[in-house]
Design a protein around this motif. Structure first.
Motif, PDB file in Angstrom:
ATOM      1  N   LEU A  14       0.845  -1.183   0.000  1.00  0.00           N
ATOM      2  CA  LEU A  14       0.000   0.000   0.000  1.00  0.00           C
ATOM      3  C   LEU A  14       0.883   1.237   0.000  1.00  0.00           C
ATOM      4  CD1 LEU A  14      -2.663  -0.938   2.697  1.00  0.00           C
ATOM      5  CD2 LEU A  14      -2.968  -0.922   0.229  1.00  0.00           C
ATOM      6  N   SER A  15       0.511   2.208  -0.805  1.00  0.00           N
ATOM      7  CA  SER A  15       1.264   3.463  -0.837  1.00  0.00           C
ATOM      8  C   SER A  15       0.863   4.305   0.374  1.00  0.00           C
ATOM      9  CB  SER A  15       0.946   4.231  -2.116  1.00  0.00           C
ATOM     10  OG  SER A  15      -0.378   4.734  -2.056  1.00  0.00           O
ATOM     11  N   GLU A  17      -0.284   7.208   0.291  1.00  0.00           N
ATOM     12  CA  GLU A  17      -1.567   7.828  -0.069  1.00  0.00           C
ATOM     13  C   GLU A  17      -2.729   6.877   0.209  1.00  0.00           C
ATOM     14  OE1 GLU A  17      -3.758  10.124  -3.764  1.00  0.00           O
ATOM     15  OE2 GLU A  17      -1.883   9.074  -4.135  1.00  0.00           O
ATOM     16  N   GLN A  18      -2.576   5.610  -0.145  1.00  0.00           N
ATOM     17  CA  GLN A  18      -3.637   4.641   0.098  1.00  0.00           C
ATOM     18  C   GLN A  18      -3.879   4.462   1.593  1.00  0.00           C
ATOM     19  OE1 GLN A  18      -1.682   1.598  -2.265  1.00  0.00           O
ATOM     20  NE2 GLN A  18      -3.498   1.458  -3.571  1.00  0.00           N
ATOM     21  N   ARG A  19      -2.841   4.527   2.393  1.00  0.00           N
ATOM     22  CA  ARG A  19      -2.981   4.362   3.839  1.00  0.00           C
ATOM     23  C   ARG A  19      -3.611   5.573   4.520  1.00  0.00           C
ATOM     24  NH1 ARG A  19      -0.083   0.075   5.819  1.00  0.00           N
ATOM     25  NH2 ARG A  19       1.496  -0.768   4.438  1.00  0.00           N
TER      26      ARG A  19
END
Length: 73
Positions: A14-15, A17-19
Motif C-alpha cells: 500500500l502506498s 496515499e492509500q494508507r
C-alpha cells in the motif's frame, strides 16, 4: 504460511496515499496499524508532512514507530 512473522506481506504494498487518504478514520487507523517496518512508516510520515500535516495522524504514526521499535528490541 511464509516466514513473515504472521504479517500480511501485501500490506507493505500500500502506498502512503492509500494508507492515509481514506475519508473513513477507521480505514486510516487500519492503514497505520498494518505498517510493520520503519521504511514504510517513514514514507507515510513524509507523505503526511508534504500533504495534509494532520497532527492527529502524525501522532498515530509516531505511536506506531514506538511500537515497531519495541518489537525490534
Amino acid at each position: 504460511m511464509s516466514d513473515t512473522g504472521g504479517h500480511d506481506p501485501d500490506s507493505n504494498e500500500l502506498s502512503p496515499e492509500q494508507r492515509l487518504e481514506p475519508q473513513n478514520t477507521r480505514l486510516i487507523n487500519a492503514g497505520i496499524v498494518t505498517i510493520h517496518d520503519m521504511e514504510t512508516l517513514r514514507a507515510c510520515v513524509a507523505y503526511e508532512n508534504a500533504n495534509k500535516q494532520r497532527v492527529q495522524i502524525l501522532r498515530r504514526l509516531e505511536d506506531r514507530a514506538s511500537e515497531i521499535r519495541a518489537q525490534d528490541d
